[in-house]
Motif scaffolding. Structure first.
Motif, PDB file in Angstrom:
ATOM      1  N   ASP A  23      -3.058  -4.749  33.735  1.00 15.53           N
ATOM      2  CA  ASP A  23      -3.286  -4.687  35.180  1.00 15.53           C
ATOM      3  C   ASP A  23      -4.760  -4.588  35.557  1.00 15.53           C
ATOM      4  O   ASP A  23      -5.209  -5.231  36.509  1.00 15.53           O
ATOM      5  CB  ASP A  23      -2.540  -3.496  35.780  1.00 15.53           C
ATOM      6  N   ASN A  24      -5.520  -3.772  34.835  1.00 21.67           N
ATOM      7  CA  ASN A  24      -6.904  -3.501  35.221  1.00 21.67           C
ATOM      8  C   ASN A  24      -7.920  -4.146  34.287  1.00 21.67           C
ATOM      9  O   ASN A  24      -9.085  -3.763  34.272  1.00 21.67           O
ATOM     10  CB  ASN A  24      -7.131  -1.982  35.254  1.00 21.67           C
ATOM     11  N   ASN A  49      -2.166  -9.645  37.294  1.00 24.50           N
ATOM     12  CA  ASN A  49      -3.575  -9.942  36.992  1.00 24.50           C
ATOM     13  C   ASN A  49      -3.738 -11.443  36.825  1.00 24.50           C
ATOM     14  O   ASN A  49      -3.642 -11.976  35.722  1.00 24.50           O
ATOM     15  CB  ASN A  49      -4.029  -9.211  35.726  1.00 24.50           C
TER      16      ASN A  49
END
Length: 266
Positions: A23-24, A49
């Motif tokens: 996700d990050n 993402n």
């Protein structure tokens, strides 16, 4: 607004949990080794993402991930640019990659084995060899997916063959610190785990529906840290399941696991 699914399989739960690992990450090359990690990487690229880069596992970078399994005769993958080994290595060495693999053994130091089982000089089982795992583990983020959580995988003592750098101070390369080693998370049929417990101990991040702490500890060859609060692994959304079905039209995911936890359909 995302709609939580009311019915899903254990494989789909694990895929969505694995997808959340990215996700990050931003714009990184993601490699999912195996059917479930491969679907998870594709799901993340198409949802949480969209900056993720993926290859066709040969020599092309894709603008959209390929579906897994047999494709129609007229299927054309969406090549974006060439991505040969030299460019792969550039990504590895720069740290701009995140890999999810499936080790045969993992020990309490987060070290992994894909090479051989038994005495290294005369192994009982010969597998892949260390392949790229040593360089991967020291250069970029790595997660692991284990279809069957057991003491045969999460072993007492060290792995029979240590193929990756983990959090063993006796094996840490000169000039490196634990902060530079990124074993992100481990996804199994029982739950989600990481190595951010006390003294880098493996700890529970979440448990799948119906799974108990006692079941985890019984199936792990070393002590697992139990936080004060343990959430249930987040259920897939209907939107995620739609993408998964598109990426895996032949339902290959259903053949990767033997059992489902209570409350989750087969």
């Amino acid at each position: 607004m995302s709609t939580p699914a009311t019915e899903y399989s254990l494989a789909e739960l694990m895929i969505c949990a694995n997808a959340s690992a990215y996700d990050n990450d931003g714009e990184v090359l993601v490699t999912g080794i195996g059917v479930l990690p491969r679907i998870a990487a594709s799901l993340a690229m198409l949802s949480s993402n969209t900056d993720i880069l993926m290859t066709d596992s040969e020599a092309w970078l894709l603008s959209e991930p390929n579906p897994v399994g047999k494709r129609p005769a007229d299927f054309k993958q969406k090549n974006e640019t060439w991505m040969g080994f030299s460019r792969i290595f550039d990504n590895v060495w720069s740290g701009r990659r995140h890999l999810t693999g499936g080790p045969t053994q993992i020990d309490r130091f987060a070290q992994a084995n894909i090479s051989a089982l038994g005495d290294y000089s005369k192994p009982k089982v010969q597998m892949l060899g260390v392949r790229g795992f040593p360089g991967n583990s020291i250069c970029h983020a790595n997660s692991y997916l284990v279809p069957m959580h057991s003491t045969r995988v999460f072993v007492d003592g060290e792995c029979d063959v240590v193929c990756t750098i983990g959090y063993n101070p006796d094996r840490l390369p000169k000039g490196y610190s634990f902060d530079e080693i990124d074993v992100r998370q481990v996804y199994t049929n029982l739950g989600v785990f990481d190595f951010r417990g006390p003294n880098r101990q493996m700890q529970i991040v979440s448990l799948h529906p119906g799974v108990t702490v006692e079941e985890v500890q019984e199936n792990t060859g070393f002590p697992v840290h139990v936080p004060d609060t343990i959430p249930t692994t987040t259920a897939p959304t209907e939107e995620q399941l739609e993408i998964i079905r598109r990426i895996d039209p032949h339902n290959l995911r259903a053949k990767q696991l033997k059992d489902n936890p209570p409350g989750v359909r087969g």
